[in-house]
Design a protein around this motif. Structure first.
Motif, PDB file in Angstrom:
ATOM      1  N   CYS A 245      29.125  52.770 -38.237  1.00 46.87           N
ATOM      2  CA  CYS A 245      28.551  54.044 -39.310  1.00 46.87           C
ATOM      3  C   CYS A 245      28.187  54.278 -40.666  1.00 46.87           C
ATOM      4  O   CYS A 245      28.324  54.358 -41.695  1.00 46.87           O
ATOM      5  N   LEU A 246      29.856  52.919 -41.170  1.00 49.34           N
ATOM      6  CA  LEU A 246      30.542  53.212 -42.275  1.00 49.34           C
ATOM      7  C   LEU A 246      29.469  51.343 -42.918  1.00 49.34           C
ATOM      8  O   LEU A 246      30.360  50.432 -43.845  1.00 49.34           O
ATOM      9  N   ALA A 247      28.563  50.453 -41.971  1.00 50.55           N
ATOM     10  CA  ALA A 247      28.001  49.218 -42.461  1.00 50.55           C
ATOM     11  C   ALA A 247      27.400  49.813 -43.557  1.00 50.55           C
ATOM     12  O   ALA A 247      26.758  50.313 -43.822  1.00 50.55           O
ATOM     13  N   ARG A 248      27.881  48.404 -44.210  1.00 50.58           N
ATOM     14  CA  ARG A 248      26.848  48.541 -45.737  1.00 50.58           C
ATOM     15  C   ARG A 248      25.341  48.260 -45.419  1.00 50.58           C
ATOM     16  O   ARG A 248      24.890  48.606 -46.406  1.00 50.58           O
ATOM     17  N   GLU A 249      24.677  47.473 -44.615  1.00 46.29           N
ATOM     18  CA  GLU A 249      23.315  47.488 -44.389  1.00 46.29           C
ATOM     19  C   GLU A 249      23.102  49.038 -43.042  1.00 46.29           C
ATOM     20  O   GLU A 249      23.430  49.196 -42.481  1.00 46.29           O
ATOM     21  N   PRO A 250      22.393  49.280 -43.977  1.00 44.70           N
ATOM     22  CA  PRO A 250      21.883  51.262 -43.940  1.00 44.70           C
ATOM     23  C   PRO A 250      21.155  50.615 -42.112  1.00 44.70           C
ATOM     24  O   PRO A 250      21.148  51.088 -41.478  1.00 44.70           O
ATOM     25  N   GLU A 251      20.237  49.379 -41.820  1.00 46.19           N
ATOM     26  CA  GLU A 251      19.532  49.254 -41.063  1.00 46.19           C
ATOM     27  C   GLU A 251      20.632  48.915 -39.889  1.00 46.19           C
ATOM     28  O   GLU A 251      20.552  49.376 -38.165  1.00 46.19           O
ATOM     29  N   LEU A 252      21.867  48.897 -39.579  1.00 48.90           N
ATOM     30  CA  LEU A 252      22.914  48.219 -38.748  1.00 48.90           C
ATOM     31  C   LEU A 252      23.883  49.666 -38.841  1.00 48.90           C
ATOM     32  O   LEU A 252      24.341  49.614 -37.334  1.00 48.90           O
ATOM     33  N   ARG A 253      23.642  50.767 -38.764  1.00 46.03           N
ATOM     34  CA  ARG A 253      24.096  52.254 -38.760  1.00 46.03           C
ATOM     35  C   ARG A 253      23.457  52.465 -37.403  1.00 46.03           C
ATOM     36  O   ARG A 253      22.934  52.219 -37.583  1.00 46.03           O
ATOM     37  N   PRO A 254      24.140  53.227 -36.211  1.00 50.43           N
ATOM     38  CA  PRO A 254      23.615  54.315 -35.320  1.00 50.43           C
ATOM     39  C   PRO A 254      22.389  55.425 -36.353  1.00 50.43           C
ATOM     40  O   PRO A 254      22.503  55.801 -36.809  1.00 50.43           O
ATOM     41  N   THR A 255      21.927  55.862 -35.152  1.00 48.90           N
ATOM     42  CA  THR A 255      21.131  57.234 -35.510  1.00 48.90           C
ATOM     43  C   THR A 255      22.347  57.939 -35.511  1.00 48.90           C
ATOM     44  O   THR A 255      22.974  58.323 -34.613  1.00 48.90           O
ATOM     45  N   PRO A 256      21.398  59.897 -36.486  1.00 49.38           N
ATOM     46  CA  PRO A 256      22.814  60.555 -35.852  1.00 49.38           C
ATOM     47  C   PRO A 256      21.932  60.943 -33.915  1.00 49.38           C
ATOM     48  O   PRO A 256      23.660  61.360 -33.806  1.00 49.38           O
ATOM     49  N   GLU A 257      21.273  60.520 -33.786  1.00 48.40           N
ATOM     50  CA  GLU A 257      21.015  61.345 -32.244  1.00 48.40           C
ATOM     51  C   GLU A 257      21.985  60.032 -30.875  1.00 48.40           C
ATOM     52  O   GLU A 257      22.720  60.687 -30.270  1.00 48.40           O
ATOM     53  N   GLN A 258      22.300  58.910 -31.723  1.00 50.61           N
ATOM     54  CA  GLN A 258      22.943  58.308 -30.721  1.00 50.61           C
ATOM     55  C   GLN A 258      24.667  58.367 -31.107  1.00 50.61           C
ATOM     56  O   GLN A 258      25.122  58.365 -30.635  1.00 50.61           O
ATOM     57  N   ILE A 259      24.870  58.993 -32.211  1.00 50.38           N
ATOM     58  CA  ILE A 259      26.272  59.216 -32.099  1.00 50.38           C
ATOM     59  C   ILE A 259      26.979  60.078 -31.985  1.00 50.38           C
ATOM     60  O   ILE A 259      27.753  60.342 -31.316  1.00 50.38           O
ATOM     61  N   ALA A 260      25.712  61.430 -31.861  1.00 51.20           N
ATOM     62  CA  ALA A 260      26.044  62.485 -30.791  1.00 51.20           C
ATOM     63  C   ALA A 260      25.400  62.528 -29.383  1.00 51.20           C
ATOM     64  O   ALA A 260      26.297  62.688 -28.411  1.00 51.20           O
ATOM     65  N   GLN A 261      25.358  61.298 -29.404  1.00 54.24           N
ATOM     66  CA  GLN A 261      25.511  60.828 -27.657  1.00 54.24           C
ATOM     67  C   GLN A 261      26.855  60.153 -27.111  1.00 54.24           C
ATOM     68  O   GLN A 261      27.173  60.154 -25.813  1.00 54.24           O
ATOM     69  N   ALA A 262      26.948  59.528 -27.908  1.00 54.14           N
ATOM     70  CA  ALA A 262      28.156  58.397 -27.870  1.00 54.14           C
ATOM     71  C   ALA A 262      29.038  58.885 -28.239  1.00 54.14           C
ATOM     72  O   ALA A 262      30.208  58.743 -27.581  1.00 54.14           O
ATOM     73  N   PHE A 263      29.860  60.431 -28.975  1.00 51.18           N
ATOM     74  CA  PHE A 263      30.741  60.955 -29.063  1.00 51.18           C
ATOM     75  C   PHE A 263      31.070  61.790 -27.521  1.00 51.18           C
ATOM     76  O   PHE A 263      32.848  61.389 -27.321  1.00 51.18           O
ATOM     77  N   VAL A 264      30.744  63.114 -27.227  1.00 47.65           N
ATOM     78  CA  VAL A 264      31.182  63.513 -26.220  1.00 47.65           C
ATOM     79  C   VAL A 264      29.815  63.905 -25.897  1.00 47.65           C
ATOM     80  O   VAL A 264      29.130  64.657 -26.031  1.00 47.65           O
ATOM     81  N   PRO A 265      29.992  62.918 -24.049  1.00 45.93           N
ATOM     82  CA  PRO A 265      28.810  63.048 -23.836  1.00 45.93           C
ATOM     83  C   PRO A 265      28.689  64.803 -23.822  1.00 45.93           C
ATOM     84  O   PRO A 265      28.119  65.494 -22.995  1.00 45.93           O
ATOM     85  N   ASP A 266      30.682  65.443 -22.844  1.00 44.06           N
ATOM     86  CA  ASP A 266      31.002  66.229 -22.140  1.00 44.06           C
ATOM     87  C   ASP A 266      30.060  67.523 -23.294  1.00 44.06           C
ATOM     88  O   ASP A 266      31.209  67.817 -24.110  1.00 44.06           O
ATOM     89  N   ARG A 267      29.106  68.496 -23.250  1.00 45.46           N
ATOM     90  CA  ARG A 267      28.937  69.356 -24.119  1.00 45.46           C
ATOM     91  C   ARG A 267      29.429  70.691 -23.900  1.00 45.46           C
ATOM     92  O   ARG A 267      29.905  71.042 -25.007  1.00 45.46           O
ATOM     93  N   ARG A 268      30.150  70.857 -22.763  1.00 45.25           N
ATOM     94  CA  ARG A 268      31.281  72.577 -22.416  1.00 45.25           C
ATOM     95  C   ARG A 268      32.088  71.870 -23.157  1.00 45.25           C
ATOM     96  O   ARG A 268      32.902  72.412 -23.938  1.00 45.25           O
ATOM     97  N   ALA A 269      33.140  70.511 -23.155  1.00 45.92           N
ATOM     98  CA  ALA A 269      34.526  70.038 -23.734  1.00 45.92           C
ATOM     99  C   ALA A 269      34.195  69.999 -25.349  1.00 45.92           C
ATOM    100  O   ALA A 269      34.795  70.642 -25.730  1.00 45.92           O
ATOM    101  N   THR A 270      32.784  70.006 -25.873  1.00 38.80           N
ATOM    102  CA  THR A 270      32.528  70.357 -27.259  1.00 38.80           C
ATOM    103  C   THR A 270      32.862  71.744 -27.306  1.00 38.80           C
ATOM    104  O   THR A 270      33.066  71.847 -28.689  1.00 38.80           O
ATOM    105  N   ARG A 271      32.077  73.015 -26.730  1.00 38.30           N
ATOM    106  CA  ARG A 271      32.235  73.503 -26.921  1.00 38.30           C
ATOM    107  C   ARG A 271      33.965  74.736 -27.314  1.00 38.30           C
ATOM    108  O   ARG A 271      34.505  75.327 -27.579  1.00 38.30           O
TER     109      ARG A 271
END
Length: 690
Positions: A245-271
Motif C-alpha cells: 500500500c505504501l509503494a511510491r508508484e501509484p500503479e504498484l499499490r493494490p486496489t481497495p477491493e483487493q485490500i478488503a479481500q486480502a485482509f479479512v476473508p471471514d466477514r463474521r470475524a470482521t463483525r
C-alpha cells in the motif's frame, strides 16, 4: 462538548441544537436531536462567510459529495438546507472515538482488529471511488470507531478524480505522513493516493507510531517522497499486506477491493472484532449516553415543557459519555431550577494601530492603565484570548480586562492563582480550583465549557489542541486527553510548586518539554508519558523553553537548539564568562535571548552571530523570555537592577524606549494584536508597539 453561546441558533429545520462539538475556519458543528430523538451532527457555515457565494457553494458541495457515496462506512448525510441565509448540513452523529484517540488510550490494535479495520476501510474506499471521488485526507482523526465498525468522515476536500492535489498557500493541505508522494509533489492523483494513506493509517493502528516521521513537516514530506516507511514492529503477516500500500508508484499499490479481500476473508470475524474488549465497551457507553440525551431532549419538546436555557447547558460529554455538572461530581441532563448568572457577550478585539518609529526614545503612553487590580508578587504571563486579557486577581480567583480599554469584563473568584491559567485553543483557557478540579472556560464570556474533577491539578504546564499537561497534587506529571475529557497517563515527578513558582514547559506535536527546578530539561512522549530524552546541566534554574518547527530552543549555560523528537543538539552558543543565557524568544525571523547586560539576536539555525546586539541595564537571566510584537522586541531590562521593560527595534537592534525605568518588578509580560500587556506590583497596563 461546549454549551451553546450567544449567537448560536436553538433550532435548524427539524433539529434542536444541544451543544457545540467544535468549530473551524468555515463553520461550527453542533450536537442536535432530530424529531425522533436520533442524534445528529449539524454543521453551519459562519454568518460572516455565508454571503460569499464561492464559500457557500463549496459548503453545499460537501453535502452533495458525501450524499453521492453509498456506503455503510461513511457518516450519512441526513439533510442539507439554507435557513435564514445560512447553509447547514446534518449528518449522522458518530459517538465513538477517532482511531488516534483509541490508540492513544488503549494502545496499538491487535492483529485481528487491524485486519478487520483494513478490510472495512478497503470496502469504504471502494465505495467512495465508485462514486467517482477521492477522499484525499484519510488519516486516524478522520476515522471514527463505532460498534458496527470504522466510519470515514470529513468529505470537505473530496473531489472528482480528474482534479489536481493542491498544496500551496490557500489551497488544500496534505496531512504530513499520510498524504501520498504524488500529493506531496502536487501531481495528478487517483484513488491510489487514498490507498497509500490507508497503508500509513494501518501502520499507526498496529504500532502506535507513524510510518513516516521527522523533526518537522518538511522532513516528514521528504521521507514520504524519498525514503522507505518504518514498518518495524508489524507482524510478518501484516507487513507483507501493508507494505504494498505504501509503494511510491501509484500503479504498484493494490486496489481497495483487493485490500478488503486480502485482509479479512471471514466477514463474521470482521463483525465480531468490533463487539469485544474495553474499546468496544467505551464505544457502547458513548453511543448509549448520547442516544439517551438526544431522546430526552426530543421528549421534552414533545411534552411541551419549557426549553432549558442555553446557558444552563454547561456540561461536557466526557470519555464515558456522562454529562458532568459544572460543579463536578455527578451526572444530569439539565441544571434545572438553578439560577444562572448573566454572562457577558462574546467578542473579538481589533488590532491596535502600530506607531511610527519617529517617536523613538520617548517613553510610551499606555493604551490604557495602569489598572490596580492584579495580584502582587511573581505571576505567570497573562493569557490573551479573543477580546480579553486574563490574570490572577488581587482578591483571589481570575479577572479578565477588555484588551481595548482595560475595563473589567468578568471575574471568576473560585479559581486558583497558584495553578496558573493557560490557553487551550483559540477561544478557551484552562485553570483549576482549590480542590484540584480542572476547569475549561470560554475566555470572552467566562462560560464553563467542561471540567475534570479527578484531574487533581496543582500546576498547569502547557497544552496542545488535543492534550493538556499538568502537575498533580500528589506529585505526578499528568496528561489529560482534551477530546475525551479523560486522564491519558500519569507518571511520577519530583517537581514541586511553591506559591506561583514551578517548572516551566512547552508542548508541540507529540512531546512535552519540561524545564525542572534544577535546570534539567526533559522531553516526554505525548502518547505514553515515557521519557524521550533528557538534558542535564543545561541551567541552574528553571527557564522557559521555546519550541518552533520541530526544534527546542533553550537558555542557561548555553543558548542551545535541539531536535524535539530526539534531543540531538543542532547548535549551541556559549555566553561570555560567568554570564548565562536567559530564556529565548522565537519568532518567524530569528531567536533572541538575553545574556549578561546584552540582548542578542540570531538566525534560527544559530548562524549570523552579529545579527544584532543591544546593551541592557542589569544582570540576567530573567525568568521569562522577551516577547515580539510588530517590529519591536520587549524585554525586562534587569532581573535584579533598577530598570523596567524596554522595547528594542528588531530591524536596528537599538532600544526605542523604556517603560517605568525605576520599577524593579517582578514583571509578567505577554503580547498580542499589536499590544504589549505588562503586570507589575499589581498594576496592569497595555502598551503600543511599532
Amino acid at each position: 462538548m461546549n454549551p451553546l453561546g450567544f449567537g448560536d441558533p436553538l433550532r435548524l429545520g427539524p433539529y434542536r441544537l444541544l451543544g457545540v462539538l467544535g468549530e473551524g475556519g468555515m463553520g461550527k458543528v453542533y450536537l442536535a436531536a432530530g424529531a425522533d430523538g436520533s442524534p445528529a451532527a449539524v454543521k453551519v457555515l459562519r454568518p460572516e462567510l455565508a454571503h460569499d457565494q464561492h464559500l457557500a457553494q463549496r459548503f453545499v458541495r460537501e453535502a452533495h459529495t458525501a450524499q453521492a457515496v453509498r456506503s455503510r462506512g461513511v457518516a450519512r448525510v441526513l439533510d442539507a438546507q439554507m435557513e435564514g441565509g445560512r447553509p447547514w448540513i446534518a449528518t449522522e452523529f458518530l459517538a465513538g472515538p477517532t482511531l488516534d484517540q483509541a490508540v492513544a488510550r488503549y494502545g496499538p490494535l491487535d492483529e485481528p482488529t487491524v485486519r478487520a479495520l483494513a478490510a472495512a476501510l478497503g470496502e469504504t474506499l471502494r465505495d467512495i471511488h465508485a462514486a467517482g471521488l477521492i477522499h484525499r485526507d484519510v488519516k486516524p482523526p478522520n476515522i471514527v470507531l463505532t460498534s458496527d465498525g470504522p466510519r470515514v468522515i470529513d468529505f470537505g476536500i473530496a473531489r472528482p478524480e480528474h482534479g489536481l492535489t493542491l498544496t500551496t498557500t490557500g489551497q488544500i493541505p496534505v496531512t504530513p505522513g499520510y498524504g501520498a508522494p504524488e500529493q506531496v509533489l502536487g501531481r495528478r492523483v487517483t484513488g491510489a493516493a487514498d490507498v497509500f494513506s490507508l497503508g500509513a493509517v494501518l501502520v499507526y493502528a498496529a504500532t502506535g507510531r507513524r510510518a513516516y516521521e521527522g523533526a518537522h513537516v518538511a522532513a516528514v514530506q521528504y521521507a514520504v517522497v524519498h525514503e522507505q516507511p518504518n514498518l518495524v514492529g508489524l507482524p510478518p503477516a501484516l507487513h507483507q499486506l501493508i507494505a504494498p500500500c505504501l509503494a511510491r508508484e501509484p500503479e504498484l499499490r493494490p486496489t481497495p477491493e483487493q485490500i478488503a479481500q486480502a485482509f479479512v476473508p471471514d466477514r463474521r470475524a470482521t463483525r465480531d472484532v468490533w463487539r469485544r474488549g474495553p474499546l468496544h465497551q467505551e464505544v457502547k457507553r458513548r453511543e448509549t449516553e448520547i442516544a439517551r440525551q438526544t431522546k430526552a431532549a426530543a421528549s421534552t419538546v414533545v411534552a411541551g415543557a419549557a426549553a432549558p436555557s442555553r446557558r444552563r447547558f454547561l456540561a461536557a460529554w466526557g470519555g464515558g459519555g456522562a454529562l458532568l455538572l459544572a460543579g463536578g461530581g455527578g451526572t444530569a441532563w439539565w441544571l434545572g431550577g438553578r439560577e444562572e448568572h448573566t454572562l457577558p457577550p462574546a467578542g473579538d478585539a481589533p488590532e491596535a494601530p502600530l506607531l511610527d518609529q519617529a517617536g523613538a526614545g520617548i517613553r510610551p503612553t499606555p493604551l490604557w492603565g495602569p489598572v490596580d487590580v492584579a495580584a502582587t508578587g511573581p505571576l505567570p504571563p497573562p493569557v490573551v484570548l479573543r477580546d480579553v486579557v486574563v490574570f490572577p486577581d488581587r482578591e483571589g480567583g481570575l479577572t479578565a480586562l477588555k484588551v481595548v480599554d482595560g475595563s473589567t469584563k468578568w471575574k471568576l473568584p473560585g479559581l486558583s492563582k497558584v495553578a496558573r491559567q493557560i490557553p487551550l485553543n483559540l477561544t478557551e483557557f484552562a485553570a483549576a480550583d482549590a480542590s484540584g478540579r480542572l476547569v475549561v472556560h470560554d475566555a470572552s464570556t467566562s462560560a464553563e465549557g467542561w471540567s475534570l474533577p479527578e484531574a487533581e491539578a496543582a500546576f498547569l504546564l502547557a497544552a496542545v489542541p488535543d492534550t493538556l499537561y499538568l502537575l498533580t497534587t500528589k506529585g505526578g506529571l499528568r496528561a489529560v486527553d482534551v477530546a475525551t475529557r479523560t486522564i491519558r497517563w500519569t507518571v511520577p515527578s519530583t517537581e514541586r510548586v511553591t506559591d506561583t513558582r514551578g517548572p516551566l514547559a512547552a508542548a508541540a506535536d507529540d512531546h512535552l518539554v519540561l524545564s525542572g527546578s534544577d535546570g534539567t530539561v526533559t522531553a516526554y512522549a505525548k502518547a505514553t508519558g515515557s521519557r524521550a530524552w533528557e538534558l542535564r546541566g543545561q541551567s541552574t534554574e528553571t527557564l522557559q523553553p521555546a519550541i518552533d518547527d520541530g526544534t527546542v530552543y533553550l537558555g542557561g549555560r548555553t543558548l542551545t537548539a535541539v531536535a524535539l523528537t530526539t534531543g540531538k543538539q543542532q547548535w549551541s552558543i556559549a555566553p561570555s564568562p560567568q554570564r548565562s543565557w536567559g530564556p529565548p524568544a522565537v519568532d518567524a525571523d530569528g531567536v533572541t535571548a538575553t545574556q549578561g547586560r546584552a540582548v542578542r539576536r540570531y538566525a534560527k539555525d544559530g548562524s549570523s552571530p552579529d545579527f544584532w546586539y543591544a546593551d541592557l541595564n542589569g544582570d540576567f537571566p530573567d525568568p521569562q523570555p522577551p516577547v515580539v510584537q510588530g517590529d519591536c522586541l520587549w524585554t525586562v531590562e534587569s532581573a535584579n537592577g533598577d530598570s523596567g521593560v524596554s522595547g528594542i527595534s528588531i530591524p536596528e537592534g537599538k532600544r526605542v524606549w523604556t517603560y517605568e525605568r525605576d520599577n524593579t518588578g517582578p514583571w509578567a509580560m505577554t503580547a498580542k494584536a499589536n499590544r504589549v500587556f505588562l503586570i507589575s506590583k499589581g498594576k496592569v497596563a497595555a502598551l503600543p508597539t511599532f
